[in-house]
Design a protein around this motif. Structure first.
Motif, mmCIF file in Angstrom:
data_model
loop_
_atom_site.group_PDB
_atom_site.id
_atom_site.type_symbol
_atom_site.label_atom_id
_atom_site.label_comp_id
_atom_site.label_asym_id
_atom_site.label_seq_id
_atom_site.Cartn_x
_atom_site.Cartn_y
_atom_site.Cartn_z
ATOM 1 N N LEU A 131 0.701 -1.072 -0.023
ATOM 2 C CA LEU A 131 -0.043 0.185 -0.142
ATOM 3 C C LEU A 131 0.883 1.228 0.124
ATOM 4 C CD1 LEU A 131 -2.902 -0.867 2.561
ATOM 5 C CD2 LEU A 131 -3.182 -0.446 -0.178
ATOM 6 N N ILE B 97 -6.939 -2.613 -5.049
ATOM 7 C CA ILE B 97 -5.563 -2.738 -5.550
ATOM 8 C C ILE B 97 -5.584 -3.844 -6.714
ATOM 9 C CG2 ILE B 97 -4.247 -2.063 -3.529
ATOM 10 C CD1 ILE B 97 -3.979 -5.254 -2.726
ATOM 11 N N GLY C 160 -4.722 2.771 7.145
ATOM 12 C CA GLY C 160 -4.021 3.256 6.226
ATOM 13 C C GLY C 160 -4.568 4.937 5.948
ATOM 14 N N TYR D 107 0.951 2.735 -3.259
ATOM 15 C CA TYR D 107 -0.305 3.682 -3.289
ATOM 16 C C TYR D 107 -0.184 5.016 -2.821
ATOM 17 C CZ TYR D 107 -1.940 -0.344 -6.013
ATOM 18 O OH TYR D 107 -2.106 -1.442 -6.964
ATOM 19 N N HIS E 57 -3.693 8.281 3.464
ATOM 20 C CA HIS E 57 -3.037 8.475 2.300
ATOM 21 C C HIS E 57 -2.100 9.734 2.634
ATOM 22 C CE1 HIS E 57 -2.401 9.625 -1.902
ATOM 23 N NE2 HIS E 57 -2.421 8.498 -2.106
ATOM 24 N N CYS F 217 0.589 2.904 6.738
ATOM 25 C CA CYS F 217 -0.329 2.210 7.598
ATOM 26 C C CYS F 217 0.109 1.814 8.880
ATOM 27 C CB CYS F 217 -0.597 0.807 6.867
ATOM 28 S SG CYS F 217 -1.109 0.837 5.173
ATOM 29 N N PHE G 96 0.103 5.003 0.997
ATOM 30 C CA PHE G 96 -0.674 4.899 2.112
ATOM 31 C C PHE G 96 0.476 4.601 3.151
ATOM 32 C CE2 PHE G 96 -4.690 4.534 -0.403
ATOM 33 C CZ PHE G 96 -5.361 5.168 0.410
#
Length: 143
Positions: free
Chosen positions: A31, A138, A52, A34, A54, A38, A36
């Motif tokens: 992640l 995802i 998570g 992307y 962003h 977490c 994120f």
């Protein structure tokens, strides 16, 4: 220190909690690609195992980790995502992260869900795999 050796968690007698946390680390790393960041939640009271955030949009996702495709009334209407592999025997392959409440409509009928309060399966049925991939946030990933 000697060289570390990699092991397959499905062949060792280790705790489910260790496997769950190990899967979190792998999902969190994925992640990160992307955007994120977490964090593991130490208390899971029928909710998320981790969250998570962003790094640009501040969007927050709440994720419950499972070893198999699962829906359950205790996760309903909580804005939860469910992370699981396509097949629990191949626990390091084809992980997806899907909205729990959308998965309900794909994985079972409303009548069965109301009657049983949940459902799980060792693998994602072939006839719904494309729909599961479509709602995943995802692309299916391998660890």
């Amino acid at each position: 220190m000697s060289k570390l050796s990699k092991y397959e968690t499905n062949k060792l007698r280790i705790s489910n909690k260790f496997v769950e946390y190990s899967n979190f680390i792998k999902l969190a790393a994925y992640l990160a690609d992307y955007g994120f960041q977490c964090s593991w939640l130490s208390v899971d009271d029928h909710g998320a195992d981790f969250i998570g955030v962003h790094i640009i949009t501040n969007e927050i996702i709440k994720v419950q980790i499972k070893s198999r495709i699962t829906i359950n009334k205790k996760y309903e209407n909580k804005n939860l995502l469910i992370a699981f592999p396509r097949n629990e025997r191949h626990f390091d392959k084809e992980w997806v992260i899907v909205p729990h409440d959308e998965l309900i409509h794909i994985f079972t009928t409303d009548e069965n869900y109301i009657k049983n309060g949940g459902k799980s399966s060792k693998s994602v049925p072939e006839y719904i795999w494309e729909q599961v991939k479509e709602i995943s946030i995802i692309e299916p990933c391998d660890f």
